[in-house]
Design an enzyme around this catalytic site. Structure first.
Site, mmCIF file in Angstrom:
data_model
loop_
_atom_site.group_PDB
_atom_site.id
_atom_site.type_symbol
_atom_site.label_atom_id
_atom_site.label_comp_id
_atom_site.label_asym_id
_atom_site.label_seq_id
_atom_site.Cartn_x
_atom_site.Cartn_y
_atom_site.Cartn_z
ATOM 1 N N CYS A 106 0.713 -1.234 0.084
ATOM 2 C CA CYS A 106 -0.046 0.043 0.029
ATOM 3 C C CYS A 106 0.675 1.194 0.216
ATOM 4 C CB CYS A 106 -0.914 0.003 1.255
ATOM 5 S SG CYS A 106 -2.542 0.887 0.981
ATOM 6 N N HIS A 107 0.629 2.187 1.148
ATOM 7 C CA HIS A 107 1.712 3.387 1.147
ATOM 8 C C HIS A 107 3.044 2.977 1.556
ATOM 9 C CE1 HIS A 107 -2.277 4.991 0.787
ATOM 10 N NE2 HIS A 107 -1.969 6.367 0.495
#
Length: 181
Positions: A106-107
């Protein structure tokens, strides 16, 4: 298989921590929660507070040599906080320097960008990171999971919580290939 899970004291996406954690345990491995502060970490479900988890080790009080691999869970606030902590960034860079596998979802690649380890690599992430990855010299792809073997460190990345099953299957396969001393 001793696996460090590096998270900030607040902001990790709970499912991106608990799902890979459970997978490591079910595979017979030992997950270790590493953070920048002692005590506990607060997970989130998107923007809502979720559960609290006890920290096992603090960055600066543990070293890369204690682990076979590293998992970087996402969440928007988690990697943003980690990238501001020089010890956390050095810890991440240490896995690349040692040639140990790293998995990020994800991030979490924001922390990889800060550690200056994406140059010449192909990876995926939450779509909003694509420009940051490109500006750091990496190639961004929109795939559920991407394995990059450029350099001595195998990097496994994934886009979002919906990709977690594929992410854990792939990173576990990569982690199992790590030679043990």
């Amino acid at each position: 298989m001793n696996v460090a899970f590096l998270v900030a004291p607040e902001g990790v996406e709970q499912t991106e921590l608990t799902d890979p954690w459970r997978a490591v345990k079910e595979a017979g491995g030992s997950p270790v929660l590493v953070s920048t502060d002692s005590g506990t970490v607060r997970a989130f479900h998107h923007l809502d507070k979720a559960d609290v988890f006890p920290v096992d080790k603090v960055v600066g009080g543990t070293g890369v040599s204690e682990y076979d691999a590293l998992v970087l869970p996402g969440g928007v606030a988690n990697p943003d906080a980690l990238r501001l902590d020089e010890r956390a960034v050095a810890f991440v860079r240490g896995f690349f320097d040692a040639g140990k596998p790293v998995a990020a979802t994800c991030h979490a690649p924001w922390t990889l960008v800060e550690a200056d380890v994406v140059r010449g690599r192909t990876l995926t992430s939450w779509p909003s990171l694509r420009t940051d990855i490109r500006n750091a010299g990496g190639t961004w792809v929109d795939e559920p999971v991407k394995v990059c073997t450029a350099g001595p460190t195998t990097l496994v990345t994934s886009r979002r919580p919906d990709d977690l099953k594929a992410f854990r299957d792939v990173f576990l396969a990569v982690f199992r290939r790590v030679p043990r001393p």
